[in-house]
Design an enzyme around this catalytic site. Structure first.
Site, PDB file in Angstrom:
ATOM      1  N   HIS B 270      18.612  10.431 -31.974  1.00 34.22           N
ATOM      2  CA  HIS B 270      17.659   9.316 -31.874  1.00 34.22           C
ATOM      3  C   HIS B 270      17.694   8.699 -30.463  1.00 34.22           C
ATOM      4  O   HIS B 270      16.659   8.580 -29.794  1.00 34.22           O
ATOM      5  CB  HIS B 270      18.017   8.262 -32.932  1.00 34.22           C
ATOM      6  CG  HIS B 270      17.145   7.051 -32.925  1.00 34.22           C
ATOM      7  ND1 HIS B 270      16.116   6.860 -33.808  1.00 34.22           N
ATOM      8  CD2 HIS B 270      17.154   5.947 -32.134  1.00 34.22           C
ATOM      9  CE1 HIS B 270      15.523   5.699 -33.562  1.00 34.22           C
ATOM     10  NE2 HIS B 270      16.134   5.123 -32.546  1.00 34.22           N
ATOM     11  N   GLU B 271      18.879   8.337 -30.004  1.00 32.59           N
ATOM     12  CA  GLU B 271      18.984   7.724 -28.664  1.00 32.59           C
ATOM     13  C   GLU B 271      18.582   8.714 -27.578  1.00 32.59           C
ATOM     14  O   GLU B 271      18.042   8.334 -26.540  1.00 32.59           O
ATOM     15  CB  GLU B 271      20.395   7.183 -28.417  1.00 32.59           C
ATOM     16  CG  GLU B 271      20.886   6.130 -29.426  1.00 32.59           C
ATOM     17  CD  GLU B 271      19.942   4.951 -29.630  1.00 32.59           C
ATOM     18  OE1 GLU B 271      19.103   4.699 -28.746  1.00 32.59           O
ATOM     19  OE2 GLU B 271      20.030   4.307 -30.689  1.00 32.59           O
ATOM     20  N   HIS B 274      14.948   8.415 -26.918  1.00 36.83           N
ATOM     21  CA  HIS B 274      14.663   7.306 -25.993  1.00 36.83           C
ATOM     22  C   HIS B 274      15.022   7.708 -24.564  1.00 36.83           C
ATOM     23  O   HIS B 274      14.267   7.460 -23.619  1.00 36.83           O
ATOM     24  CB  HIS B 274      15.481   6.070 -26.383  1.00 36.83           C
ATOM     25  CG  HIS B 274      14.977   5.358 -27.606  1.00 36.83           C
ATOM     26  ND1 HIS B 274      13.702   4.863 -27.706  1.00 36.83           N
ATOM     27  CD2 HIS B 274      15.583   5.046 -28.782  1.00 36.83           C
ATOM     28  CE1 HIS B 274      13.541   4.264 -28.895  1.00 36.83           C
ATOM     29  NE2 HIS B 274      14.667   4.373 -29.564  1.00 36.83           N
ATOM     30  N   GLU B 300       9.642   4.382 -29.587  1.00 39.77           N
ATOM     31  CA  GLU B 300      10.211   4.730 -30.885  1.00 39.77           C
ATOM     32  C   GLU B 300       9.641   6.059 -31.388  1.00 39.77           C
ATOM     33  O   GLU B 300      10.327   6.791 -32.113  1.00 39.77           O
ATOM     34  CB  GLU B 300       9.935   3.606 -31.881  1.00 39.77           C
ATOM     35  CG  GLU B 300      10.810   3.644 -33.108  1.00 39.77           C
ATOM     36  CD  GLU B 300      12.278   3.288 -32.847  1.00 39.77           C
ATOM     37  OE1 GLU B 300      12.613   2.855 -31.725  1.00 39.77           O
ATOM     38  OE2 GLU B 300      13.089   3.470 -33.778  1.00 39.77           O
TER      39      GLU B 300
END
Lengths: 507, 507
Positions: B270-271, B274, B300
């Site tokens: 997830h990170e 980003h 997101e």
């Protein structure tokens, strides 16, 4: 507090915050930052230092300092140790120095230093002094321009101006006198030892030492000296250093050489000495220009005191020997405490300053101090610097320099334009011996405490006599207060002789 | 470049440097900083953000923006994708917003947010909403004052003002329409799945996972997605996040839960999503306000795309399964790829948003969006917020909330005054599905590449279509360009149904 003082404090606090931020960016660059971020980091640091300079040299600060002249005097009369009076004094000193330097010269010195540093890295790799020479010339030329800005102050020696940036109030002539006395003590001592060089063997420090276990060792030792995770960090860096962004945020770095335990252990204790000074500044001085060491010499006195006087002294070396036996049983199981104590005190002339022992170290510094004076006076043609360097290495240490990489190109300082800095290293050694003499007199149980690995009493003594003052007092006044006299050579010379005479069986 | 543009760029570059410095201080605070440094760090961050605000709202910037109006138009006519025209547009938008907010309100919002955060930490620990209520009231009251500053702009809904801070140009009515459609899709899907909840077992993700080996696993996976030590870091943080201080300095954090491998693995991916967005911004946009994602929803979309669509998709999940078997042979040796794929796609209504699966997640967001609108409209008495929360949890997810700690107090956002933020999480899921649809059409080998653990083609596609633009284009225009239409629900709904129908044997 008057409104003017309140405003000055507020402005200085913001400048301190910005300086701390820049400090963190610098720490991060050397410990954490991904390599490709370097160009952007340089921009960020440039912007921050520009804003610090702009805010600090703002005329409003000059007006506040002027308005506070009467109040400063009144504060000092009411309390000679007034924090606020000291704040005004130090802010004025820093402000007046900064104001003299035109922004263009400051920018050009920073630029020439950065370029010089790059050129030096390559020149050192190839041991090619000629390629570095134009950058050195530029740095020296700019430093001479800088010196001229202070000509109206009537210094006796142009080098005084540079020295004062690192060691407030110290004069070149004083350093020359101290160093001449120091040299007179060191040269015959080292010569005597050279005749018995086989008497001490430092082989136990060399071998195979797993870095992860070194880290456990070093952290354990530093915790005995006051390190704790709630206010400190310990990280790795190629060129170890200590940094702090306030007394509650002190960050040490070290390097784990897998074949030499002395690097991380004694390097770590050295940086711990710097860190304890920063951590020991009185909390109420945080976010002011008073919240750091009083001078480079005093700062170095702390790293040297802990590294050499304590760390290589018999009581604490005994404790370290026990720790080494525990963490590295294969390497130290068969080494007794006396052999370890001897190993960490071996004296041997060598090429590289940062690897030099306690006794020969001073001669490396004297050599640099003498050359710097001549560079600034203009009496030494910079093209002939390598010859001058090599001749003095032969004269002072009896050593032939094989190439410039291990000679005149070994140190980073001149490449970055840092001229006037070196002597503070040796002054630190002198001050350390003076502080030690006084602390021992005040702390009758000190040897027993250190033998048990307990540094708390000495730390408290140093905190009380030195650390808590930060930059409140001029360094000379501070030394005078603590040891009852000026910086002197004899305590250091006596300390060295007392240690080395039995060790080497000298007469 | 005109002199005015040159000066604007210079000023914005310095502001960008200061923001990056503040960002580093924040990263350090959450990853490295000794705890006792907290009060000083708060001062340092306060000083930096004050200077950023002061410099950015300097009238000189307003004059430059005014002077550049004609040039901006000319630049855009010469090149619709002109970096400089976009820079002027975005700087003007940010400047005009900042200028509307009186310094006193900005300071008071920051103060109330900090106090609210403290109160929330304690209230959540004791599950005591009443003690948090006055702080929430204050945050909402200040947000309503903030909204009033923009009244003359003629928005349809006061909530539009808040939404626009996180998702430029998005209107409350549009979100409401999207969310009503999304809810209509999710509620029956989740109800169908609830009847077959035993069909999927996520037990394989729970067990004993040594953190050091988790770190090896996560780093190995992230390296396949584009992480490399020369421009990235990966550290631990209690509340994981991604930060960047330029495209060459991207820092991810994760948390190693010793009993659940999903936390570090999927949190890390997830990170990484980003981080890839930040790292992919065109290098020439560095040190400008364009050097980050176009909106929170688009940001997101990247984390969700990599975490869910890729990471929980069959091809890449197969690769992850192989990595897990290699790094955790005892735990995954007997688990086949299909069981792993099923485990990471289990759908189950639950109390906590951040632990929710892909399907139920949207309902957590819709609930918060609805409550926020009522809070800002003043139609909901804040004292009744827990009851309103619990009633909607029952209605949307069929869940009874046992206490406020796992209900209305679970999220940090409102405590810090961040109202208007939540909907972007669900918008990100919608956009992710739209991007995925388009990328699959463009990349016929995508499944095979992902099955081999190779994320490079998808990364390049996203870089080319989205990342490189940074904030150059308004988010709506960017979405339109890439997917050929506005943000829509159907691709996400289709994606979910296509995955979950066979998994749960739905009709």
């Amino acid at each position: 507090m008057s409104q003017a003082l309140d405003e000055l404090r507020q402005r200085l606090a913001e400048i301190s915050d910005l300086s701390s931020a820049a400090g963190l960016l610098g720490w991060d660059q050397q410990t954490m930052m991904p390599e490709r971020a370097n160009p952007l980091r340089a921009e960020q640091l440039g912007t921050l230092s520009g804003i610090v300079h702009e805010r600090f040299t703002d005329d409003a600060i000059g007006r506040l300092l002027h308005a506070l002249e009467g109040e400063e005097e009144a504060l000092r009369q009411a309390d000679p140790d007034s924090d606020d009076a000291a704040l005004i004094r130090v802010a004025r000193r820093d402000y007046e120095k900064s104001k003299r330097v035109p922004a263009e010269l400051a920018v050009e010195m920073a630029r020439a230093g950065a370029l010089g540093h790059q050129a030096w890295v390559q020149a050192r790799e190839r041991s090619d002094f000629a390629s570095f020479l134009p950058f050195l010339r530029r740095n020296v030329e700019l430093k001479r321009q800088y010196v001229e800005l202070f000509d109206d102050e009537g210094h006796d020696d142009p080098y005084d101006v540079l020295l004062d940036d690192y060691e407030e109030g110290m004069k070149t002539a004083e350093v020359a006198t101290l160093f001449s006395e120091l040299r007179a003590q060191l040269v015959p001592l080292i010569a005597q030892i050279a005749e018995k060089s086989d008497a001490v063997d430092n082989a136990p420090l060399h071998g195979s030492f797993e870095p992860a276990r070194q880290a456990v060792l070093v952290r354990g030792v530093l915790e005995r000296l006051g390190w704790s995770p709630d206010g400190w960090r310990l990280d790795e860096a190629e060129h170890p250093f200590a940094a702090s962004f306030g007394p509650t945020d002190v960050r040490l770095t070290t390097r784990y050489d897998p074949s030499y335990i002395g690097m991380a252990l004694y390097g770590g204790i050295h940086e711990m000495g710097h860190g304890l000074y920063e951590a020991g500044v009185a909390p109420q001085l945080a976010r002011t220009p008073l919240a750091s060491g009083a001078s480079l010499g005093l700062h170095e006195s702390q790293s040297r005191l802990w590294e050499n006087v304590v760390g290589r002294g018999r009581p604490f070396a005994g404790f370290l020997h026990g720790e080494l036996q525990r963490v590295f049983p294969e390497q130290f199981g068969a080494i007794d405490a006396e052999s370890y104590y001897r190993a960490v005190n071996k004296v041997q002339p060598s090429l590289i300053r940062v690897e030099a022992d306690e006794a020969t170290y001073g001669l490396h510094i004297i050599l640099r101090f003498e050359l710097e004076r001549e560079m600034i006076a203009g009496t030494l043609d910079l093209a002939e610097l390598p010859e001058a360097w090599n001749a003095r290495m032969k004269q002072y240490l009896g050593i032939d320099v094989p190439d410039d990489a291990s000679g005149v190109l070994q140190d980073v300082h001149w490449s970055a334009g840092e001229i006037g800095y070196f002597s503070t290293y040796a002054l630190g050694n002198l001050i350390a011996a003076q502080l030690w003499q006084r602390a021992r007199a005040d702390l009758p149980q000190l040897d027993e405490q250190l033998a048990a690995g307990d540094g708390s009493a000495l730390r408290a003594w140093l905190g009380d006599h030195l650390h808590r003052y930060g930059r409140k007092l001029p360094p000379k006044e501070l030394v005078q207060r603590i040891v009852g006299g000026p910086i002197a050579v004899q305590p250091f010379a006596d300390y060295l002789r007392a240690k080395l005479t039995p060790l080497y069986g000298l007469s």
